[in-house]
Design a protein around this motif. Structure first.
Motif, PDB file in Angstrom:
ATOM      1  N   TYR A  14      25.522 -12.269 -26.036  1.00 28.42           N
ATOM      2  CA  TYR A  14      26.216 -13.157 -25.107  1.00 28.42           C
ATOM      3  C   TYR A  14      26.576 -14.339 -25.702  1.00 28.42           C
ATOM      4  O   TYR A  14      27.784 -14.609 -25.689  1.00 28.42           O
ATOM      5  N   GLY A  47      18.262 -19.364 -14.653  1.00 26.29           N
ATOM      6  CA  GLY A  47      19.132 -18.325 -15.544  1.00 26.29           C
ATOM      7  C   GLY A  47      19.817 -19.251 -16.726  1.00 26.29           C
ATOM      8  O   GLY A  47      21.119 -19.109 -16.900  1.00 26.29           O
ATOM      9  N   GLU A  69      14.106 -16.812 -15.998  1.00 30.55           N
ATOM     10  CA  GLU A  69      15.327 -16.267 -16.419  1.00 30.55           C
ATOM     11  C   GLU A  69      15.029 -14.695 -16.048  1.00 30.55           C
ATOM     12  O   GLU A  69      13.750 -14.111 -16.417  1.00 30.55           O
ATOM     13  N   ALA A  70      15.840 -14.013 -15.456  1.00 33.78           N
ATOM     14  CA  ALA A  70      15.673 -12.676 -14.949  1.00 33.78           C
ATOM     15  C   ALA A  70      15.936 -11.895 -16.090  1.00 33.78           C
ATOM     16  O   ALA A  70      15.197 -10.465 -15.934  1.00 33.78           O
ATOM     17  N   SER A  71      16.544 -11.955 -17.214  1.00 34.11           N
ATOM     18  CA  SER A  71      16.679 -11.091 -18.165  1.00 34.11           C
ATOM     19  C   SER A  71      15.490 -11.237 -19.386  1.00 34.11           C
ATOM     20  O   SER A  71      15.462 -11.996 -19.892  1.00 34.11           O
ATOM     21  N   ASN A  96      12.920 -14.570 -11.024  1.00 32.93           N
ATOM     22  CA  ASN A  96      14.048 -15.156 -10.507  1.00 32.93           C
ATOM     23  C   ASN A  96      13.673 -16.139  -9.271  1.00 32.93           C
ATOM     24  O   ASN A  96      12.507 -16.680  -9.355  1.00 32.93           O
ATOM     25  N   GLU A  97      14.623 -16.392  -8.606  1.00 34.81           N
ATOM     26  CA  GLU A  97      14.250 -17.420  -7.540  1.00 34.81           C
ATOM     27  C   GLU A  97      12.933 -17.317  -6.854  1.00 34.81           C
ATOM     28  O   GLU A  97      12.213 -18.212  -6.280  1.00 34.81           O
ATOM     29  N   PRO A 112      23.087 -23.050 -14.589  1.00 35.49           N
ATOM     30  CA  PRO A 112      24.191 -23.302 -15.492  1.00 35.49           C
ATOM     31  C   PRO A 112      24.732 -21.665 -15.447  1.00 35.49           C
ATOM     32  O   PRO A 112      24.203 -21.059 -16.319  1.00 35.49           O
ATOM     33  N   PHE A 113      25.939 -21.411 -14.934  1.00 33.61           N
ATOM     34  CA  PHE A 113      26.968 -20.212 -15.015  1.00 33.61           C
ATOM     35  C   PHE A 113      25.875 -19.231 -14.391  1.00 33.61           C
ATOM     36  O   PHE A 113      25.882 -18.315 -15.020  1.00 33.61           O
ATOM     37  N   VAL A 114      24.956 -19.318 -13.386  1.00 32.44           N
ATOM     38  CA  VAL A 114      24.400 -18.511 -12.940  1.00 32.44           C
ATOM     39  C   VAL A 114      24.590 -18.076 -11.526  1.00 32.44           C
ATOM     40  O   VAL A 114      24.693 -16.954 -10.986  1.00 32.44           O
ATOM     41  N   PHE A 118      25.835 -13.951  -7.661  1.00 33.11           N
ATOM     42  CA  PHE A 118      25.631 -13.621  -6.397  1.00 33.11           C
ATOM     43  C   PHE A 118      26.942 -13.554  -5.314  1.00 33.11           C
ATOM     44  O   PHE A 118      27.787 -14.341  -5.397  1.00 33.11           O
TER      45      PHE A 118
HETATM   46  C1  LIG Z   1      26.347 -15.691 -17.129  1.00 32.52           C
HETATM   47  S1  LIG Z   1      24.735 -15.815 -17.896  1.00 32.52           S
HETATM   48  C2  LIG Z   1      24.724 -17.510 -18.347  1.00 32.52           C
HETATM   49  C3  LIG Z   1      23.566 -17.881 -19.179  1.00 32.52           C
HETATM   50  C4  LIG Z   1      23.437 -19.442 -19.610  1.00 32.52           C
HETATM   51  N1  LIG Z   1      23.242 -20.154 -18.513  1.00 32.52           N
HETATM   52  C5  LIG Z   1      24.815 -19.680 -20.536  1.00 32.52           C
HETATM   53  O1  LIG Z   1      25.415 -20.435 -19.912  1.00 32.52           O
HETATM   54  O2  LIG Z   1      24.898 -19.373 -21.667  1.00 32.52           O
HETATM   55  C6  LIG Z   1      23.651 -15.723 -16.400  1.00 32.52           C
HETATM   56  C7  LIG Z   1      22.273 -15.733 -16.690  1.00 32.52           C
HETATM   57  O3  LIG Z   1      21.526 -15.797 -15.419  1.00 32.52           O
HETATM   58  C8  LIG Z   1      20.347 -14.888 -15.367  1.00 32.52           C
HETATM   59  N2  LIG Z   1      19.973 -14.548 -14.053  1.00 32.52           N
HETATM   60  C9  LIG Z   1      20.949 -13.841 -13.170  1.00 32.52           C
HETATM   61  N3  LIG Z   1      20.379 -13.678 -11.922  1.00 32.52           N
HETATM   62  C10 LIG Z   1      19.019 -14.520 -12.218  1.00 32.52           C
HETATM   63  C11 LIG Z   1      18.272 -14.849 -11.136  1.00 32.52           C
HETATM   64  N4  LIG Z   1      18.213 -14.563  -9.824  1.00 32.52           N
HETATM   65  N5  LIG Z   1      17.194 -15.708 -11.421  1.00 32.52           N
HETATM   66  C12 LIG Z   1      17.216 -15.955 -12.861  1.00 32.52           C
HETATM   67  N6  LIG Z   1      17.913 -15.865 -13.643  1.00 32.52           N
HETATM   68  C13 LIG Z   1      19.248 -15.168 -13.335  1.00 32.52           C
HETATM   69  C14 LIG Z   1      20.863 -13.770 -16.275  1.00 32.52           C
HETATM   70  O4  LIG Z   1      19.773 -12.962 -16.824  1.00 32.52           O
HETATM   71  C15 LIG Z   1      21.427 -14.534 -17.502  1.00 32.52           C
HETATM   72  O5  LIG Z   1      20.876 -14.888 -18.492  1.00 32.52           O
END
Ligand SMILES: C[S@@+](CC[C@H](N)C(=O)[O-])C[C@H]1O[C@@H](n2cnc3c(N)ncnc32)[C@H](O)[C@@H]1O
Length: 205
Positions: A14, A47, A69-71, A96-97, A112-114, A118
């Protein structure tokens, strides 16, 4: 059925991939307003991926950082960035949330970018949960993509295709971020853009 919004498969590549496409702009954008976070804040990051946001956050001497963090694989990488002594400060949670610790009230929420993963109907629920966990006077640091010109819109389309294939993200396009922030009664205090307007960071209260 394949799990949605699952970034496990691409956790290992990533950061390299994001650097290749956007250089340092992802990091610059997601840290744009960190200097405005008051010291001793209780912070929630949703995220955060591999944890690149954590170092600058720790410099603000927070009371605690809850890192949701979901992953699992992203979370493992985030944890690995930090030696044992700092983990008392960071509550790493695989979830997650829905896993925001009950009765916690945050001074700062960071997304950040999360939120772009959705669909609109789901996003409103996610944002309502986050807003509920945020102090009335708290701030929300939002960073994400926005359609700016034809090139930006094309790149966004390609990214959605890519993340649909690799991470089964639920959304097909950028949600209506502004509308949802208005719905949870948040107002923009400051805005910065990056990559010729393709990325936007907003400080909301
Ligand atoms: C596009 S990546 C962005 C990662 C990081 N913020 C960056 O900008 O480098 C989205 C991240 O959000 C996490 N994610 C997705 N849905 C989520 C949720 N409902 N709760 C927590 N984390 C989530 C994903 O696992 C992933 O690591």
């Amino acid at each position: 059925m394949k799990q949605v919004n699952n970034f496990d498969r691409i956790a290992i590549i990533y950061d390299s991939l994001s650097k290749l496409v956007f250089g340092n702009n992802i990091q610059k954008a997601q840290t744009a307003f960190i200097s405005q976070i008051p010291f001793n804040s209780n912070i929630l990051v949703l995220g955060g991926g591999t944890g690149n946001i954590l170092k600058p956050l720790i410099k603000r001497s927070p009371q605690q950082i809850t890192y949701l963090e979901a992953s699992k694989r992203m979370l493992i990488r985030a944890k690995a960035q930090f030696p044992r002594e700092s983990t008392a400060l960071i509550n790493f949670i695989h979830g997650n949330e829905l896993h925001i610790p009950r009765d916690e009230c945050y001074d700062v929420v960071i997304t950040p970018f999360v939120l772009d993963v959705f669909r609109d109907d789901h996003l409103l629920k996610v944002m309502s949960r986050l807003n509920k966990a945020l102090n009335q006077n708290g701030v929300w640091l939002f960073t994400d993509f926005q359609g700016c010109n034809w090139y930006g819109r094309l790149l966004i389309k390609i990214m959605y295709r890519f993340f649909k294939m690799t991470s089964n993200i639920e959304a097909d396009r950028l949600p209506m971020f502004n509308f949802h922030f208005q719905s949870v009664h948040k107002r923009p205090l400051e805005v910065q853009t990056f990559c010729n307007g393709l990325i936007v960071s907003v400080l909301y209260r």
